[in-house]
Motif scaffolding. Sequence first.
Motif, PDB file in Angstrom:
ATOM      1  N   ASP A  15       0.794  -1.242   0.000  1.00 50.39           N
ATOM      2  CA  ASP A  15       0.000   0.000   0.000  1.00 50.39           C
ATOM      3  C   ASP A  15       0.825   1.291   0.000  1.00 50.39           C
ATOM      4  OD1 ASP A  15      -1.964  -1.907   0.234  1.00 50.39           O
ATOM      5  OD2 ASP A  15      -2.552  -1.384   2.270  1.00 50.39           O
ATOM      6  N   GLN A  17       0.815   4.000  -1.487  1.00 56.93           N
ATOM      7  CA  GLN A  17      -0.083   4.794  -2.320  1.00 56.93           C
ATOM      8  C   GLN A  17       0.012   6.260  -1.927  1.00 56.93           C
ATOM      9  OE1 GLN A  17      -2.865   1.218  -1.442  1.00 56.93           O
ATOM     10  NE2 GLN A  17      -4.080   2.572  -2.764  1.00 56.93           N
ATOM     11  N   ALA A  19      -1.968   8.539  -1.031  1.00 58.34           N
ATOM     12  CA  ALA A  19      -2.700   9.012   0.141  1.00 58.34           C
ATOM     13  C   ALA A  19      -1.903   8.833   1.425  1.00 58.34           C
ATOM     14  CB  ALA A  19      -4.038   8.286   0.259  1.00 58.34           C
ATOM     15  N   GLN A  55      -2.094  -2.909  -3.589  1.00 56.61           N
ATOM     16  CA  GLN A  55      -2.793  -1.632  -3.734  1.00 56.61           C
ATOM     17  C   GLN A  55      -4.172  -1.756  -3.101  1.00 56.61           C
ATOM     18  OE1 GLN A  55      -3.534  -0.419  -7.804  1.00 56.61           O
ATOM     19  NE2 GLN A  55      -3.528   1.748  -7.240  1.00 56.61           N
ATOM     20  N   ASN A  56      -4.391  -0.984  -2.041  1.00 57.51           N
ATOM     21  CA  ASN A  56      -5.644  -1.088  -1.303  1.00 57.51           C
ATOM     22  C   ASN A  56      -6.768  -0.309  -1.983  1.00 57.51           C
ATOM     23  OD1 ASN A  56      -6.803  -2.154   1.276  1.00 57.51           O
ATOM     24  ND2 ASN A  56      -7.401  -0.015   1.475  1.00 57.51           N
ATOM     25  N   ASP A  57      -7.907  -0.953  -2.112  1.00 57.97           N
ATOM     26  CA  ASP A  57      -9.117  -0.302  -2.607  1.00 57.97           C
ATOM     27  C   ASP A  57      -9.930   0.151  -1.394  1.00 57.97           C
ATOM     28  OD1 ASP A  57      -8.328  -0.936  -5.160  1.00 57.97           O
ATOM     29  OD2 ASP A  57      -9.818  -2.501  -5.471  1.00 57.97           O
ATOM     30  N   ASP A  64      -7.855   6.478  -0.113  1.00 61.50           N
ATOM     31  CA  ASP A  64      -7.451   5.501  -1.127  1.00 61.50           C
ATOM     32  C   ASP A  64      -8.644   4.891  -1.860  1.00 61.50           C
ATOM     33  OD1 ASP A  64      -8.381   4.045   1.017  1.00 61.50           O
ATOM     34  OD2 ASP A  64      -6.625   2.734   1.176  1.00 61.50           O
ATOM     35  N   GLY A  70      -5.345   9.804  -4.506  1.00 63.63           N
ATOM     36  CA  GLY A  70      -4.673   9.162  -3.376  1.00 63.63           C
ATOM     37  C   GLY A  70      -4.541   7.663  -3.510  1.00 63.63           C
ATOM     38  N   TRP A  71      -5.335   7.059  -4.359  1.00 61.76           N
ATOM     39  CA  TRP A  71      -5.320   5.597  -4.542  1.00 61.76           C
ATOM     40  C   TRP A  71      -4.120   5.144  -5.373  1.00 61.76           C
ATOM     41  CZ3 TRP A  71      -6.438   3.081  -9.363  1.00 61.76           C
ATOM     42  CH2 TRP A  71      -6.631   1.692  -9.288  1.00 61.76           C
ATOM     43  N   ARG A  87      -4.508  -5.880  -6.301  1.00 59.04           N
ATOM     44  CA  ARG A  87      -5.428  -5.034  -5.538  1.00 59.04           C
ATOM     45  C   ARG A  87      -6.095  -5.840  -4.428  1.00 59.04           C
ATOM     46  NH1 ARG A  87      -8.895  -1.930 -10.114  1.00 59.04           N
ATOM     47  NH2 ARG A  87     -10.033  -1.240  -8.250  1.00 59.04           N
TER      48      ARG A  87
END
Length: 199
Positions: A15, A17, A19, A55-57, A64, A70-71, A87
Amino acid sequence: MTDSAPPAQALIVVDVQKAGVTGGRAVPGAAGLLERTTDLIARARRSGALVVHLQNDGAPGTGDEPHTPGWALHLPVEAGPTECVIRKTRDDGFAGTPLASVLSTAGVEAVAVCGVMSEMCVQATARTALALGYRVVLPHDAHATQDIPEAPGISEAVPAAVVSRVAAWAISGDAEVTASAADVRFAAPRPLPHGRVSS
């Protein structure tokens, strides 16, 4: 980790990312975290190790949330046979994702884990990797989180560095916690004919 310790055959980047590592809501020490993570990725690539970017949804309205600024992953991905993006929707990078299959197919036996947040997605992913029988290396200076705010009647604010240390300590009996990301070594995995065999 000493030079004699076996190298990791995969790097799981959790993550990282925008954000969480840029702007006013970035984790403390984000610049250093990014520098060390970039170095880990570069060395893993050079060695032929597998690099997996989680990659966090996030939920609607969160930093995110999918397809918001931010995602986006902050560090470049070199997609190919030894690098991919997976993801996820939960803290644990294995939950509801193909991560276990990706590692198994590649013949990975040992993983290094870095990223954010220490006590949430990093620890949860490392715990499941351990439960699945992987050797797990957790570099102390390559994962981070936010301060925990004061909770009246419960505790004062807890600095992010303390939260990260406790998160690592909680799994240190099983994982290998190194002082520095520079201590982590990598090597290419040896694919097995039918993936990783569970013991």
